[in-house]
Write an enzyme that holds these catalytic residues in place. Structure first.
Site, PDB file in Angstrom:
ATOM      1  N   LYS A  81       0.824  -1.189  -0.067  1.00  0.00           N
ATOM      2  CA  LYS A  81      -0.100  -0.079  -0.150  1.00  0.00           C
ATOM      3  C   LYS A  81       0.612   1.299  -0.103  1.00  0.00           C
ATOM      4  CE  LYS A  81      -3.973   1.686   3.010  1.00  0.00           C
ATOM      5  NZ  LYS A  81      -4.734   1.328   4.088  1.00  0.00           N
ATOM      6  N   SER A 156      -9.712   0.980   2.916  1.00  0.00           N
ATOM      7  CA  SER A 156      -9.045   1.996   2.213  1.00  0.00           C
ATOM      8  C   SER A 156      -7.859   1.238   1.342  1.00  0.00           C
ATOM      9  CB  SER A 156      -8.243   3.042   3.182  1.00  0.00           C
ATOM     10  OG  SER A 156      -7.528   2.352   4.006  1.00  0.00           O
ATOM     11  N   SER A 180      -9.704  -1.732   6.895  1.00  0.00           N
ATOM     12  CA  SER A 180      -9.183  -1.394   5.698  1.00  0.00           C
ATOM     13  C   SER A 180      -8.202  -2.535   5.005  1.00  0.00           C
ATOM     14  CB  SER A 180      -8.271  -0.125   5.838  1.00  0.00           C
ATOM     15  OG  SER A 180      -9.046   1.014   5.694  1.00  0.00           O
TER      16      SER A 180
HETATM   17  N1  GLN Z   1     -13.399   3.067   6.677  1.00  0.00           N
HETATM   18  C1  GLN Z   1     -12.510   3.195   7.802  1.00  0.00           C
HETATM   19  C2  GLN Z   1     -12.369   4.981   7.940  1.00  0.00           C
HETATM   20  O1  GLN Z   1     -12.429   5.291   6.912  1.00  0.00           O
HETATM   21  C3  GLN Z   1     -11.414   2.410   7.871  1.00  0.00           C
HETATM   22  C4  GLN Z   1     -10.159   2.910   7.218  1.00  0.00           C
HETATM   23  C5  GLN Z   1      -8.926   2.281   7.708  1.00  0.00           C
HETATM   24  O2  GLN Z   1      -9.018   1.117   8.299  1.00  0.00           O
HETATM   25  N2  GLN Z   1      -7.783   3.032   7.313  1.00  0.00           N
HETATM   26  O3  GLN Z   1     -11.541   5.290   8.681  1.00  0.00           O
END
Ligand code: GLN
Length: 488
Positions: A81, A156, A180
Site C-alpha cells: 500500500k 482503504s 481497511s
Molecule cells: N473506513 C474506515 C475509515 O474510513 C477505516 C479505514 C482504515 O481502516 N484505514 O476510517
C-alpha cells in the site's frame, strides 16, 4: 505454465514451481507486470518499479541456483500500500499533498519483506491517508473491483486487494485502522488479516490514527497470508508500540483443524439490514465448522452499537493531530503564491488535502477542542473501554468469534459517496476490533447470486493469530471459494 495461469497461482504453488525449476522469479515477476498491464484499468497500482523488480527477481534466481534460497517468499512478487515507505520510491498516501514525496528509508515491514527475498513491484492505490471504505477518496483515481469493475473494491487498502484478486501481485500489504484490510479482502474475495495491535511494526507506515493502525497482509489463501505475516511480525526497536512477544510458527500450526474449538457468534452482528445472502453464507460456514468438530454458541457484544461513533471520534481526533505535519515545510508539496507563513500553511493544506481528509481534520479538531473534549473524545474513550470489555469477556468462553465482515457485498461506485453515514455504517463489523486492539481475518465464504464475493470474519484473542489462521485454514480446506479467480 502460461503467463496468464502463473499470475493466478498462489505463493504455495509458485514456491513448488521454483523448487522444481519450472518457473523462475523473473518469469513470475513478468507475469505480474503483464497482468498489471492488462488490468491497468482496475487502478490497483499508483507506481510500478518494473526495472528494480526484474533485478531483484534475477538476484533471487541466482540465490536459488546457488542453493541459498531464503524461504517461502524468496522470489515472490509482492506489492505494498502506498503509505508504506519503500526507499527511493514515491509514497503519496493517495494524496496530492505528497505528490512529490520520495521515501528516504524503508518501512520495517518493507525491509523485512526484502530480507525474506520478496520482489517488491511497487505501490498500491488507497483512499487518501487511508480514510475511506471504497478507494474512491484517492487523489489518483478510483480502483475497481475485478469481479465487477462498476463496483468498488472496498477500502482503504483497495489497491492491495485488487492486486491480489486480479493477479498483479502474489500477495500484498495493507493497513487496517477500522477495517481497511478485512473489508476490501471481503469485497474482492481474498484473504486478509489485521494482526493484533503491536504484532507488526509501524515504523515507516504513515500514521492515520495511531492507537488503531496496524499493518497486515492479503493473499489468495490462508497459507500465503500466514507466510507474509511470519515475515513482517515481531518486535522492532524503531517502534515502541511493537510487542516483544514471541512470534509462533504460523504455518506449522495451520493444519490443526477445529476439533474441540469453541466458536462464538455475536448476536449483535446478525440483525436486520444485513444482506440476507451474507447472513446465509456465514450460517452455512458455521455449520461446516461444526461438522468438523467445533462447537458454536451465541455470544453477546452489547456495546457494538456504539462502535461507529466511538471509532469516528477517536480516529478523526488522532488524524487531526497526525496530519498536522503536512504544512508545506517538512514534507511534500508547498503551495505557491502565498503571502507569508500562515497563508502558505493554509494554501498548502487547502490545495493539498481532499474533501474527506479535510472533513475529518475539522471533525477531529472539534472533538479535541477544550469545550467539547469531555462530551465527545472522553466519552468515545469510555465507549472504547466498554467495547474492549465485551470482547475480553466473550473471549474468556470461546476461542474465536465468527462474524460477517461487511453488511453488504461490494457496492457501486458513487453509491455511498453522497451519503457519508451509509459509508461509515459499512464499517460496523470491523471498527470494534480495532478499538479493542484484537486480531481479525477475512476469508472468502461464498458468492452472491450475482457473483460478488462474500467474506467471513474470524476474530481471536490478543496475539492469537495462530488460532485464527488455523480456523480459517480448516474452513478453506473444505471449500472451493479460494480457487476462484476474477481474471482468467
Ligand atoms: N473506513 C474506515 C475509515 O474510513 C477505516 C479505514 C482504515 O481502516 N484505514 O476510517
Amino acid at each position: 505454465m502460461s503467463e496468464q495461469t502463473l499470475a493466478n497461482a498462489t505463493v504455495e504453488i509458485l514456491g513448488e514451481k521454483f523448487s522444481r525449476g519450472e518457473v523462475s522469479s523473473l518469469e513470475a515477476t513478468e507475469a505480474c507486470l503483464a497482468r498489471e498491464g492488462s488490468t491497468h484499468h482496475f487502478g490497483a497500482y499508483l507506481h510500478v518499479c518494473a526495472e528494480r523488480a526484474r533485478k531483484d527477481a534475477q538476484l533471487s534466481d541466482a540465490r536459488r541456483a546457488a542453493g541459498n534460497a531464503i524461504g517461502p517468499l524468496d522470489g515472490v512478487p509482492v506489492a505494498v500500500k502506498d503509505l508504506l515507505l519503500d526507499q527511493g520510491l514515491p509514497t503519496t498516501c493517495g494524496s496530492k499533498i505528497l505528490k512529490n514525496f520520495v521515501a528516504t528509508y524503508d518501512a520495517t515491514v518493507v525491509s523485512r519483506l526484502k530480507a525474506a527475498g520478496a520482489v517488491l513491484l511497487g505501490k498500491l492505490n488507497l483512499d487518501e491517508f487511508a480514510m475511506g471504505s471504497s478507494n474512491e477518496h484517492s487523489a489518483y483515481g478510483k480502483a475497481c473491483n475485478p469481479w465487477d469493475p462498476e463496483r468498488v473494491p472496498g477500502g482503504s487498502s483497495g489497491g492491495s486487494a485488487v492486486a491480489v484478486a486480479a493477479g498483479s501481485a502474489f500477495a500484498t500489504l495493507g493497513t487496517d485502522t477500522g477495517g481497511s484490510i478485512r473489508q476490501p479482502a471481503a469485497m474482492t474475495g481474498v484473504v486478509g488479516i489485521k494482526p493484533t495491535y503491536g504484532r507488526v511494526s509501524r515504523f515507516g507506515a504513515v500514521a492515520y490514527a495511531s492507537s488503531l493502525d496496524q499493518v497486515g497482509p492479503m493473499g489468495k489463501t490462508v497459507r500465503d497470508v500466514a507466510w507474509m505475516l511470519q515475515a513482517i511480525a515481531g518486535h522492532d526497536p524503531h517502534d515502541a508500540t511493537s510487542s516483544s512477544r514471541d512470534v509462533p510458527d504460523f504455518t506449522q500450526l495451520l493444519e490443526r483443524g477445529v476439533q474441540g474449538l469453541k466458536i462464538g457468534v455475536p448476536k449483535e452482528y446478525f440483525v436486520d439490514g444485513i444482506d440476507p445472502e451474507i447472513q446465509a453464507a456465514i450460517k452455512v460456514a458455521l455449520a461446516l465448522l461444526e461438522k468438523n468438530g467445533a462447537t458454536v454458541r451465541e455470544i453477546s457484544l452489547p456495546h457494538t452499537e456504539h462502535g461507529i461513533a466511538a471509532y469516528y471520534l477517536i480516529a478523526t481526533a488522532e488524524a487531526s493531530s497526525n496530519l498536522a505535519r503536512y504544512d508545506g515545510v517538512r514534507y511534500g508539496v508547498r503551495a505557491g503564491g502565498a503571502q507569508g507563513l500562515m497563508d502558505m500553511y493554509l494554501k498548502t493544506r487547502s490545495e493539498g488535502f481532499g474533501f474527506e481528509v479535510k472533513k475529518r481534520i475539522m471533525l477531529g479538531t472539534y472533538v479535541l477542542s477544550a469545550g467539547y473534549y469531555d462530551a465527545y473524545y472522553l466519552k468515545a474513550q469510555k465507549a472504547r473501554a466498554l467495547i474492549k470489555r465485551d470482547f475480553d469477556e466473550a473471549l474468556r468462553d470461546v476461542d474465536v468469534i465468527v462474524a460477517p465482515v461487511t453488511p453488504t457485498p461490494a457496492f457501486k461506485h458513487g453509491e455511498n459517496l453522497s451519503d457519508p453515514m451509509a459509508m461509515y455504517l459499512a464499517d460496523i463489523f470491523t471498527v470494534c476490533l480495532n478499538l479493542a486492539g484484537l486480531p481479525g481475518l477475512s476469508l472468502p465464504c461464498g458468492f452472491t447470486g450475482s457473483g460478488l464475493p462474500i467474506g467471513m470474519q474470524i476474530i481471536g484473542k490478543p496475539f492469537d493469530e495462530a488460532t485464527i489462521l488455523q480456523v480459517a485454514r480448516a474452513y478453506e480446506r473444505e471449500t472451493p471459494w479460494h480457487t476462484r479467480r476474477a481474471v482468467s
